[in-house]
Motif scaffolding. Structure first.
Motif, PDB file in Angstrom:
ATOM      1  N   ALA A 256       0.875  -1.189   0.000  1.00 12.76           N
ATOM      2  CA  ALA A 256       0.000   0.000   0.000  1.00 12.76           C
ATOM      3  C   ALA A 256       0.902   1.225   0.000  1.00 12.76           C
ATOM      4  CB  ALA A 256      -0.892  -0.001   1.227  1.00 12.76           C
ATOM      5  N   GLY A 257       0.813   2.040  -1.039  1.00  8.10           N
ATOM      6  CA  GLY A 257       1.656   3.233  -1.110  1.00  8.10           C
ATOM      7  C   GLY A 257       3.127   2.862  -1.062  1.00  8.10           C
ATOM      8  N   SER A 258       3.836   3.428  -0.080  1.00  5.12           N
ATOM      9  CA  SER A 258       5.291   3.158   0.036  1.00  5.12           C
ATOM     10  C   SER A 258       5.570   1.940   0.915  1.00  5.12           C
ATOM     11  CB  SER A 258       5.970   4.378   0.671  1.00  5.12           C
ATOM     12  OG  SER A 258       5.465   4.566   2.001  1.00  5.12           O
ATOM     13  N   ARG A 259       4.498   1.259   1.335  1.00  7.80           N
ATOM     14  CA  ARG A 259       4.671   0.194   2.322  1.00  7.80           C
ATOM     15  C   ARG A 259       4.433  -1.193   1.754  1.00  7.80           C
ATOM     16  NH1 ARG A 259       5.781   2.516   7.596  1.00  7.80           N
ATOM     17  NH2 ARG A 259       6.206   4.689   7.039  1.00  7.80           N
ATOM     18  N   LEU A 260       5.124  -2.172   2.353  1.00  6.45           N
ATOM     19  CA  LEU A 260       4.867  -3.590   2.119  1.00  6.45           C
ATOM     20  C   LEU A 260       4.555  -4.224   3.461  1.00  6.45           C
ATOM     21  CD1 LEU A 260       7.801  -4.872  -0.187  1.00  6.45           C
ATOM     22  CD2 LEU A 260       5.391  -4.505  -0.831  1.00  6.45           C
ATOM     23  N   VAL A 261       3.667  -5.212   3.463  1.00 10.10           N
ATOM     24  CA  VAL A 261       3.401  -6.000   4.672  1.00 10.10           C
ATOM     25  C   VAL A 261       3.643  -7.457   4.312  1.00 10.10           C
ATOM     26  CG1 VAL A 261       1.701  -6.664   6.425  1.00 10.10           C
ATOM     27  CG2 VAL A 261       1.699  -4.326   5.496  1.00 10.10           C
ATOM     28  N   ASP A 262       4.507  -8.142   5.109  1.00 12.82           N
ATOM     29  CA  ASP A 262       4.797  -9.535   4.775  1.00 12.82           C
ATOM     30  C   ASP A 262       3.767 -10.445   5.422  1.00 12.82           C
ATOM     31  OD1 ASP A 262       7.651  -9.889   7.099  1.00 12.82           O
ATOM     32  OD2 ASP A 262       5.485 -10.077   7.429  1.00 12.82           O
TER      33      ASP A 262
ATOM     34  N   TYR B 240       7.043  -2.737   6.206  1.00 14.89           N
ATOM     35  CA  TYR B 240       8.320  -2.187   5.736  1.00 14.89           C
ATOM     36  C   TYR B 240       8.089  -0.966   4.870  1.00 14.89           C
ATOM     37  CZ  TYR B 240       9.583  -6.995   6.853  1.00 14.89           C
ATOM     38  OH  TYR B 240       9.729  -8.199   7.493  1.00 14.89           O
ATOM     39  N   ILE B 241       9.064  -0.074   4.878  1.00  8.98           N
ATOM     40  CA  ILE B 241       9.100   0.959   3.831  1.00  8.98           C
ATOM     41  C   ILE B 241       9.792   0.294   2.644  1.00  8.98           C
ATOM     42  CG2 ILE B 241       9.945   3.242   3.175  1.00  8.98           C
ATOM     43  CD1 ILE B 241       9.987   3.950   6.177  1.00  8.98           C
ATOM     44  N   ASP B 242       9.150   0.300   1.494  1.00 12.37           N
ATOM     45  CA  ASP B 242       9.619  -0.478   0.347  1.00 12.37           C
ATOM     46  C   ASP B 242      10.467   0.382  -0.589  1.00 12.37           C
ATOM     47  OD1 ASP B 242       7.952  -1.892  -2.589  1.00 12.37           O
ATOM     48  OD2 ASP B 242       9.952  -2.237  -1.744  1.00 12.37           O
ATOM     49  N   TYR B 243      11.721  -0.010  -0.789  1.00 12.64           N
ATOM     50  CA  TYR B 243      12.614   0.685  -1.731  1.00 12.64           C
ATOM     51  C   TYR B 243      12.935  -0.183  -2.945  1.00 12.64           C
ATOM     52  CZ  TYR B 243      13.217   4.434   1.644  1.00 12.64           C
ATOM     53  OH  TYR B 243      12.977   5.488   2.491  1.00 12.64           O
TER      54      TYR B 243
ATOM     55  N   LEU C 113      16.401  -4.388   7.579  1.00  7.95           N
ATOM     56  CA  LEU C 113      15.153  -5.147   7.472  1.00  7.95           C
ATOM     57  C   LEU C 113      14.493  -5.254   8.852  1.00  7.95           C
ATOM     58  CD1 LEU C 113      13.820  -6.613   5.011  1.00  7.95           C
ATOM     59  CD2 LEU C 113      14.794  -8.736   5.903  1.00  7.95           C
ATOM     60  N   ALA C 114      15.329  -5.500   9.855  1.00  6.14           N
ATOM     61  CA  ALA C 114      14.798  -5.650  11.229  1.00  6.14           C
ATOM     62  C   ALA C 114      14.179  -4.344  11.720  1.00  6.14           C
ATOM     63  CB  ALA C 114      15.922  -6.087  12.169  1.00  6.14           C
ATOM     64  N   ARG C 115      14.616  -3.240  11.094  1.00 11.90           N
ATOM     65  CA  ARG C 115      14.056  -1.917  11.460  1.00 11.90           C
ATOM     66  C   ARG C 115      12.948  -1.479  10.505  1.00 11.90           C
ATOM     67  NH1 ARG C 115      18.980  -2.228  13.444  1.00 11.90           N
ATOM     68  NH2 ARG C 115      19.488  -1.129  15.399  1.00 11.90           N
ATOM     69  N   GLY C 116      12.494  -2.438   9.664  1.00 11.85           N
ATOM     70  CA  GLY C 116      11.349  -2.107   8.813  1.00 11.85           C
ATOM     71  C   GLY C 116      11.683  -1.382   7.528  1.00 11.85           C
ATOM     72  N   ILE C 117      12.941  -1.559   7.075  1.00  9.66           N
ATOM     73  CA  ILE C 117      13.337  -0.934   5.796  1.00  9.66           C
ATOM     74  C   ILE C 117      13.690  -2.031   4.797  1.00  9.66           C
ATOM     75  CG2 ILE C 117      14.852   0.745   4.687  1.00  9.66           C
ATOM     76  CD1 ILE C 117      13.192   1.894   7.053  1.00  9.66           C
ATOM     77  N   TYR C 118      12.948  -2.081   3.711  1.00  9.24           N
ATOM     78  CA  TYR C 118      13.107  -3.155   2.714  1.00  9.24           C
ATOM     79  C   TYR C 118      13.946  -2.617   1.559  1.00  9.24           C
ATOM     80  CZ  TYR C 118      11.524  -7.186  -0.126  1.00  9.24           C
ATOM     81  OH  TYR C 118      11.444  -8.337  -0.882  1.00  9.24           O
ATOM     82  N   LEU C 119      15.261  -2.883   1.653  1.00  4.08           N
ATOM     83  CA  LEU C 119      16.187  -2.462   0.578  1.00  4.08           C
ATOM     84  C   LEU C 119      16.271  -3.572  -0.464  1.00  4.08           C
ATOM     85  CD1 LEU C 119      19.090  -1.084   2.821  1.00  4.08           C
ATOM     86  CD2 LEU C 119      17.286   0.247   1.677  1.00  4.08           C
ATOM     87  N   ALA C 120      16.897  -3.286  -1.587  1.00  6.11           N
ATOM     88  CA  ALA C 120      17.116  -4.337  -2.592  1.00  6.11           C
ATOM     89  C   ALA C 120      18.016  -5.403  -1.975  1.00  6.11           C
ATOM     90  CB  ALA C 120      17.772  -3.748  -3.835  1.00  6.11           C
ATOM     91  N   PRO C 121      17.627  -6.673  -2.042  1.00  2.00           N
ATOM     92  CA  PRO C 121      18.386  -7.754  -1.387  1.00  2.00           C
ATOM     93  C   PRO C 121      19.639  -8.157  -2.163  1.00  2.00           C
ATOM     94  CG  PRO C 121      16.486  -8.675  -2.487  1.00  2.00           C
ATOM     95  CD  PRO C 121      16.391  -7.177  -2.648  1.00  2.00           C
ATOM     96  N   SER C 122      20.402  -7.159  -2.596  1.00  2.00           N
ATOM     97  CA  SER C 122      21.670  -7.426  -3.287  1.00  2.00           C
ATOM     98  C   SER C 122      22.448  -6.121  -3.379  1.00  2.00           C
ATOM     99  CB  SER C 122      21.420  -7.951  -4.704  1.00  2.00           C
ATOM    100  OG  SER C 122      22.572  -7.732  -5.508  1.00  2.00           O
TER     101      SER C 122
ATOM    102  N   GLN D  11      12.635   8.303   8.628  1.00  2.00           N
ATOM    103  CA  GLN D  11      12.648   7.022   9.354  1.00  2.00           C
ATOM    104  C   GLN D  11      13.754   6.115   8.813  1.00  2.00           C
ATOM    105  OE1 GLN D  11       8.704   5.179   9.637  1.00  2.00           O
ATOM    106  NE2 GLN D  11       9.642   3.155   9.953  1.00  2.00           N
ATOM    107  N   THR D  12      13.961   6.173   7.495  1.00  2.00           N
ATOM    108  CA  THR D  12      14.993   5.337   6.863  1.00  2.00           C
ATOM    109  C   THR D  12      16.384   5.808   7.260  1.00  2.00           C
ATOM    110  OG1 THR D  12      13.471   5.038   4.998  1.00  2.00           O
ATOM    111  CG2 THR D  12      15.787   4.443   4.624  1.00  2.00           C
TER     112      THR D  12
END
Ligand code: KE4
Length: 434
Positions: free
Chosen positions: A44-50, A56-59, A391-400, A418-419
Motif C-alpha cells: 500500500a503506497g510506500s509500504r509492504l506488509v509480509d 516495511y518501507i519499500d525501496y 530489514l529488522a528496522r522495517g526498511i526493505y532495501l534491494a536484497p543485493s 525514518q529510513t
C-alpha cells in the motif's frame, strides 16, 4: 523489535518443493543477504506488509515499475475499468496501444516508432536482432556488469542477479553465441575504442544502461556516452540505450533526453507497464520499419500491447506527466542520500552513495565507485549485515549489493527520515564490531 518470519519461512520451504530456488526470479531469493526471502502479503503506497504482518518501507518497488507506489488509486481505477468494460487481451489492435506508442515517441525524441513486447528481456533481445539485420553484422558489444535481461547473447558478464549469484556468464549459452558478444568496461572509453579499432566493421551494436542499476548505480563518466555515440556512428554500428530501468524513472525522457544524446534504438520496460508485464523497443523510423510485418525482421508476442498492461502503464505515465513529479522524486532521494552518508560518517564506516534521479545504491567502499571493478570490490559481507539490520528496522532495501533502490512518489519525508534514522542506528551497531 524482534520480528517473526515463521510464515515466510514455512511458505519458502513449500515453494522450494515446486519452484527452482523457491522463487520465480533469482534475485528475490535473498541468497546474498540471508537465508530466506520474505513472502509479501500486500502493498500500500510506500509500504509492504509480509505474511507475518511485519511492515516495511519499500525501496524495491517491484524493481522499479512502482514509481507511484503500491495500488495507486489511478492505477487501480484504470485496471478495474479495463477489466469491467473492455477485457484483458484480444490479440488484435486496440486504440490504447497507439496511445501508448504516441506518448513514448513524444517523451523520447530518438524514438520515432516503437513496438510493445512483454518484458525488458524481449525488448533488448528484439533490439539486438533488429540491429544485426539492419547492419548485416553479427557481433554486439556490452559492458561487464550491465544487465539487459536473460537472452543468450546478453548473459555474458551480466549484472543484477547473474552477478549477485556469481554466474555473470551463464552455462547453457552456446559457445558460438557467446563468441558473438564482446565486452568492455563501463566508463573506460579507451577500451571500447581499442575493440572498435580491431573489429569495428563487425560490430552491429553497442548496448548499455546509460546509468547502470545492475552493478548498483554507477553514473556515466563525463564524455563516456558522447564518446560511444561518436564511435558507433563512425563505424556504422548502432547505439542501443537500455532504459528499461531509467526510462520515465530518472526523467520523463530517460537519461538520453537529459544528456541530449539520440541513441539509434532504446529499450523500455518496468514503469510503462505500471506493475504489469511489459517491455518496448523503438528508434528511428528507417530502422524500425524493418520489423515484421512492415519489414523482414520477425518479432511477435501473444500479449504484446494488451489493453490491461497498457491501461496500468498509461495511468502511471499520466501521473508522471504532471508538473513537479521528477523534482519531488529528486528532492526526496537527495535527502535520503545525504542522510545515509551522514550516518556513515558519524559511524566512521566508509560508504559511497551513488544517486541518479530517484535511484541510488550505497556501496561499502573507501573509494568512489565509478566502474565495475570498484563496485565489485565493495564489502558485500558488510552489505549483508547492513541489509539485515535495516530489514529488522522495517526498511526493505534491494536484497543485493548489485541493484538500485528506488524512491517513489508515495514515499513521504517521514519515510525518508525514518529510513535515515534506521540507517544511522544500523551503521552505529556495525561500527561497534569494527
Ligand atoms: P525483465 O526481462 O526482467 O522485464 O527486464 C530485464 C532488464 C533489462 N534491462 C535492465 C536495465 C534491467 O534492469 C532489467 C531487469 N532488472 C532486474 C533488476 N535489476 C529485474 C529483477 C529481476 O531480475 O528479478
Amino acid at each position: 523489535m524482534g520480528r517473526s518470519y515463521t510464515r515466510s519461512q514455512a511458505l519458502f520451504k513449500e515453494a522450494l518443493e515446486y519452484i527452482p530456488g523457491g522463487v520465480n526470479s533469482p534475485v528475490r531469493a535473498f541468497r546474498s543477504v540471508g537465508d530466506h526471502p520474505l513472502f509479501i502479503d500486500h502493498g500500500a503506497g510506500s509500504r509492504l506488509v509480509d505474511v507475518d504482518g511485519n511492515e516495511y518501507i519499500d525501496y524495491v518497488g517491484s524493481w522499479g515499475p512502482l514509481i507511484l507506489g503500491h495500488r495507486h488509486p489511478q492505477v487501480v481505477a484504470a485496471l478495474k475499468k479495463c477489466v469491467e468494460e473492455t477485457g484483458t487481451s484480444f490479440g488484435a489492435p486496440t486504440e490504447i496501444e497507439t496511445e501508448m506508442a504516441r506518448i513514448i515517441t513524444r517523451a523520447f525524441p530518438s524514438i520515432e516508432m516503437v513496438r510493445m513486447v512483454n518484458s525488458g528481456t524481449e525488448a533488448t533481445m528484439s533490439a539486438l536482432r533488429l540491429a544485426r539485420a539492419y547492419t548485416n553484422r553479427d557481433k554486439i558489444l556490452k559492458f561487464e556488469g550491465c544487465y539487459h535481461g536473460h537472452s543468450d547473447s546478453l548473459l555474458i558478464k551480466a549484472g543484477s542477479g547473474a552477478l549477485t549469484l556469481g554466474v555473470p556468464s551463464s552455462p547453457g549459452v552456446p559457445k558460438d553465441i557467446a563468441g558473438g558478444t564482446l565486452t568492455a568496461s563501463f566508463n573506460h572509453l579507451a577500451g571500447v575504442e581499442e575493440i572498435f579499432s580491431r573489429m569495428g566493421e563487425e560490430i552491429a551494436a553497442v548496448i548499455l544502461e546509460p546509468v547502470t542499476g545492475n552493478m548498483g548505480v554507477v553514473l556515466p563518466a563525463p564524455g563516456f556516452l558522447e564518446g560511444l555515440a561518436e564511435l558507433t556512428a563512425r563505424y556504422g554500428a548502432l547505439l542501443i540505450f537500455d532504459e528499461v530501468m531509467t526510462g520515465f524513472r530518472v526523467a520523463w525522457g530517460g537519461v538520453q533526453t537529459q544528456k541530449d544524446i539520440r541513441p539509434d534504438l532504446t529499450c523500455l520496460g518496468k514503469i510503462i507497464g505500471g506493475g504489469l508485464p511489459v517491455g518496448a523497443y523503438g528508434g528511428r523510423r528507417e530502422i524500425m520499419e524493418n520489423i515484421a510485418p512492415a519489414g523482414p525482421v520477425y518479432q511477435a508476442g501473444t500479449l504484446s500491447g494488451n489493453p490491461l498492461a497498457m491501461s496500468a502503464g498509461l495511468a502511471v505515465l499520466k501521473e508522471l506527466e504532471k508538473p513537479g513529479c521528477y523534482e519531488r522524486l529528486d528532492q526526496l532521494t537527495e535527502i535520503l542520500a545525504q542522510g545515509l552518508k551522514a550516518g556513515a560518517q558519524k559511524a566512521g564506516i566508509p560508504l559511497r552513495v551513488n544517486r541518479y534521479g530517484s535511484m541510488l545504491t550505497g556501496f561499502f567502499a573507501a573509494q568512489e565507485v565509478k566502474d565495475y571493478k570498484a563496485a565489485t570490490s565493495s564489502d558485500t559481507l558488510l552489505f549483508k549485515e547492513y541489509f539485515q539490520l535495516m530489514l529488522a528496522r522495517g526498511i526493505y532495501l534491494a536484497p543485493s549489493q548489485f541493484e538500485a533502490v528506488f524512491v517513489s512518489l508515495a514515499h513521504s519525508k517521514e519515510d525518508i527520515a525514518q529510513t535515515v534514522e534506521a540507517s544511522e542506528q544500523a551503521l552505529h551497531q556495525l561500527a561497534a564490531r569494527f
